[in-house]
Design a protein around this motif. Sequence first.
Motif, PDB file in Angstrom:
ATOM      1  N   GLN A  99       0.837  -1.191   0.000  1.00 17.01           N
ATOM      2  CA  GLN A  99       0.000   0.000   0.000  1.00 17.01           C
ATOM      3  C   GLN A  99       0.880   1.252   0.000  1.00 17.01           C
ATOM      4  OE1 GLN A  99      -3.393   0.116  -0.200  1.00 17.01           O
ATOM      5  NE2 GLN A  99      -3.301  -2.115  -0.478  1.00 17.01           N
ATOM      6  N   PRO A 100       0.797   2.076  -1.055  1.00 15.74           N
ATOM      7  CA  PRO A 100       1.601   3.305  -1.084  1.00 15.74           C
ATOM      8  C   PRO A 100       1.221   4.245   0.058  1.00 15.74           C
ATOM      9  CG  PRO A 100       0.697   2.809  -3.253  1.00 15.74           C
ATOM     10  CD  PRO A 100       0.005   1.899  -2.279  1.00 15.74           C
ATOM     11  N   PRO A 101       2.126   5.116   0.475  1.00 15.81           N
ATOM     12  CA  PRO A 101       1.802   6.074   1.541  1.00 15.81           C
ATOM     13  C   PRO A 101       0.681   7.013   1.112  1.00 15.81           C
ATOM     14  CG  PRO A 101       3.894   6.623   0.492  1.00 15.81           C
ATOM     15  CD  PRO A 101       3.501   5.285  -0.021  1.00 15.81           C
ATOM     16  N   ALA A 102      -0.254   7.231   2.008  1.00 22.90           N
ATOM     17  CA  ALA A 102      -1.418   8.051   1.679  1.00 22.90           C
ATOM     18  C   ALA A 102      -1.034   9.515   1.538  1.00 22.90           C
ATOM     19  CB  ALA A 102      -2.477   7.898   2.767  1.00 22.90           C
ATOM     20  N   GLY A 103      -1.618  10.176   0.547  1.00 20.23           N
ATOM     21  CA  GLY A 103      -1.444  11.611   0.386  1.00 20.23           C
ATOM     22  C   GLY A 103      -0.114  12.046  -0.173  1.00 20.23           C
ATOM     23  N   VAL A 104       0.689  11.114  -0.674  1.00 21.72           N
ATOM     24  CA  VAL A 104       2.008  11.449  -1.224  1.00 21.72           C
ATOM     25  C   VAL A 104       2.060  10.989  -2.675  1.00 21.72           C
ATOM     26  CG1 VAL A 104       4.507  11.172  -1.006  1.00 21.72           C
ATOM     27  CG2 VAL A 104       3.065  11.179   1.044  1.00 21.72           C
ATOM     28  N   ALA A 105       2.346  11.908  -3.573  1.00 16.13           N
ATOM     29  CA  ALA A 105       2.410  11.553  -4.990  1.00 16.13           C
ATOM     30  C   ALA A 105       3.665  10.732  -5.279  1.00 16.13           C
ATOM     31  CB  ALA A 105       2.404  12.816  -5.845  1.00 16.13           C
ATOM     32  N   ALA A 106       3.499   9.718  -6.112  1.00 22.14           N
ATOM     33  CA  ALA A 106       4.649   8.904  -6.516  1.00 22.14           C
ATOM     34  C   ALA A 106       5.473   9.652  -7.556  1.00 22.14           C
ATOM     35  CB  ALA A 106       4.183   7.581  -7.081  1.00 22.14           C
ATOM     36  N   LEU A 107       6.793   9.504  -7.476  1.00 19.54           N
ATOM     37  CA  LEU A 107       7.692   9.997  -8.502  1.00 19.54           C
ATOM     38  C   LEU A 107       7.958   8.872  -9.497  1.00 19.54           C
ATOM     39  CD1 LEU A 107      10.390  11.799  -6.317  1.00 19.54           C
ATOM     40  CD2 LEU A 107       8.607  12.896  -7.683  1.00 19.54           C
ATOM     41  N   PRO A 108       8.062   9.163 -10.785  1.00 18.62           N
ATOM     42  CA  PRO A 108       8.468   8.120 -11.724  1.00 18.62           C
ATOM     43  C   PRO A 108       9.903   7.688 -11.448  1.00 18.62           C
ATOM     44  CG  PRO A 108       8.427  10.269 -12.799  1.00 18.62           C
ATOM     45  CD  PRO A 108       7.840  10.466 -11.444  1.00 18.62           C
ATOM     46  N   LEU A 109      10.116   6.389 -11.385  1.00 13.33           N
ATOM     47  CA  LEU A 109      11.442   5.819 -11.144  1.00 13.33           C
ATOM     48  C   LEU A 109      11.875   5.174 -12.450  1.00 13.33           C
ATOM     49  CD1 LEU A 109      13.538   5.421  -8.851  1.00 13.33           C
ATOM     50  CD2 LEU A 109      12.405   3.272  -8.325  1.00 13.33           C
ATOM     51  N   LYS A 110      12.625   5.893 -13.224  1.00 11.97           N
ATOM     52  CA  LYS A 110      12.911   5.523 -14.610  1.00 11.97           C
ATOM     53  C   LYS A 110      14.149   4.633 -14.714  1.00 11.97           C
ATOM     54  CE  LYS A 110      13.902   7.781 -19.057  1.00 11.97           C
ATOM     55  NZ  LYS A 110      14.087   9.101 -19.713  1.00 11.97           N
ATOM     56  N   PRO A 111      14.042   3.466 -15.374  1.00 13.21           N
ATOM     57  CA  PRO A 111      15.249   2.665 -15.635  1.00 13.21           C
ATOM     58  C   PRO A 111      16.251   3.482 -16.440  1.00 13.21           C
ATOM     59  CG  PRO A 111      13.266   1.402 -16.108  1.00 13.21           C
ATOM     60  CD  PRO A 111      12.825   2.827 -15.900  1.00 13.21           C
ATOM     61  N   SER A 112      17.515   3.408 -16.020  1.00 13.93           N
ATOM     62  CA  SER A 112      18.544   4.240 -16.642  1.00 13.93           C
ATOM     63  C   SER A 112      19.842   3.455 -16.733  1.00 13.93           C
ATOM     64  CB  SER A 112      18.749   5.527 -15.830  1.00 13.93           C
ATOM     65  OG  SER A 112      19.750   6.346 -16.393  1.00 13.93           O
ATOM     66  N   GLY A 113      19.968   2.656 -17.799  1.00  8.64           N
ATOM     67  CA  GLY A 113      21.195   1.897 -17.996  1.00  8.64           C
ATOM     68  C   GLY A 113      21.486   0.927 -16.876  1.00  8.64           C
ATOM     69  N   GLY A 114      20.472   0.220 -16.370  1.00  2.00           N
ATOM     70  CA  GLY A 114      20.676  -0.709 -15.267  1.00  2.00           C
ATOM     71  C   GLY A 114      20.470  -0.074 -13.914  1.00  2.00           C
TER      72      GLY A 114
END
Length: 382
Positions: free
Chosen positions: A159-174
């Motif tokens: 369950q993600p933390p309530a009231g906090v927007a997720a940041l995109p976690l982008k794959p970057s060369g491993g």
Amino acid sequence: MIRRVVLGVVGALLAAEAARTAPAAPPDPIAFDFVHEQQILFPVTINGHRAEAWLDSGASATVVDAAFARQIGLPPGVPVTANGVSGTIAGVRLTTLELATGGGQPSPRAAVIMDMSAVAGAVDRPVQVILGRDVFEAAVVDIDFGHRRLRLLPREGFQPPAGVAALPLKPSGGLHSIPIVVEGRPLEAVVDLGHAGALMIDRKTADGLGLIPSAHTSTEIAVGADGPREHTVASLGKVQVAQVSLRDVPTTFVDQLSSRAPANVGLQVLSRFEVILDFKGQRAWLLPNRDAAQAAFRKNRTGLGTNRTGDHLTVVHVAPGSPAAAAGWKVGEAIAAIDGQAIGPTYGASAAWGFSYRPQGATVSFTMADGTRRRLTLRDYF
């Protein structure tokens, strides 16, 4: 002092093998030591042997120091290609082992064996095991710096933390990166728990965006698995991370930063948040601490880079424009005591450690190996 700890970026074969053998994550919280605010350390067992592990999201898999591997009788494995922050690492081998964390059951995983003595010398502490990307691929990793505990949470039912927007976690060369804003310029920055500093930016990118100040720059020696490297350092006026504006951020500009993302955020930034990383889901949450924006960053205010050699500190770098440079310090000089406290095996855990990070205006007394005495008043120089 030497701020860069390690970034072990290894080949695709190794990363894939590590992901296949990653164990199920135990749900119980794991207490960790945040040593000198530079390393996240906690106990593990490898093939039944107790070890001290570092957590490093910038490492592509679990890494075992070559000397420690021989000590516990790990199979030598097969050669693989590996790179550090800005260079190739020789003598790296891929093996398999049984590893348990947080009181969980041992399970098999792939790991690499490499010589970590250069990093151990820089941080004045043995480096036995580094837990890397395979841990982050197997679970949602929740690092609560305020309470010094981490949790390896199963992705199923998370369950993600309530009231906090997720940041995109982008794959970057491993590796994996989040969006940040540096002096008004958006950049992708690798989330690197093995980087003891605040921020690194690729030198070519920084030059192209005009990010390096025309004045108040200097240099430092950064030590990783690929050995020591000299880089330009400066403090940037504004860096925004997860909607938090950070000021006067110490930044290292690295020639040919070996990641596809042009920047890298380290522990001096990340420890201002509770950090939750879901590599598989490609999302992250950074929950700011109460003083995330106001707390001052730690900076070297002597200009000395040192390594402990037995019963003294050897000067390995003198930063241009620093108090040490103005006082005529030279590479190769040896320090026997700081403020009357002799250098020895317990130096890394003593009050003398971190003398370069004392407040501006503080004075440090040195006893040199030849018996002479010196005093140095600290000030900001970058």
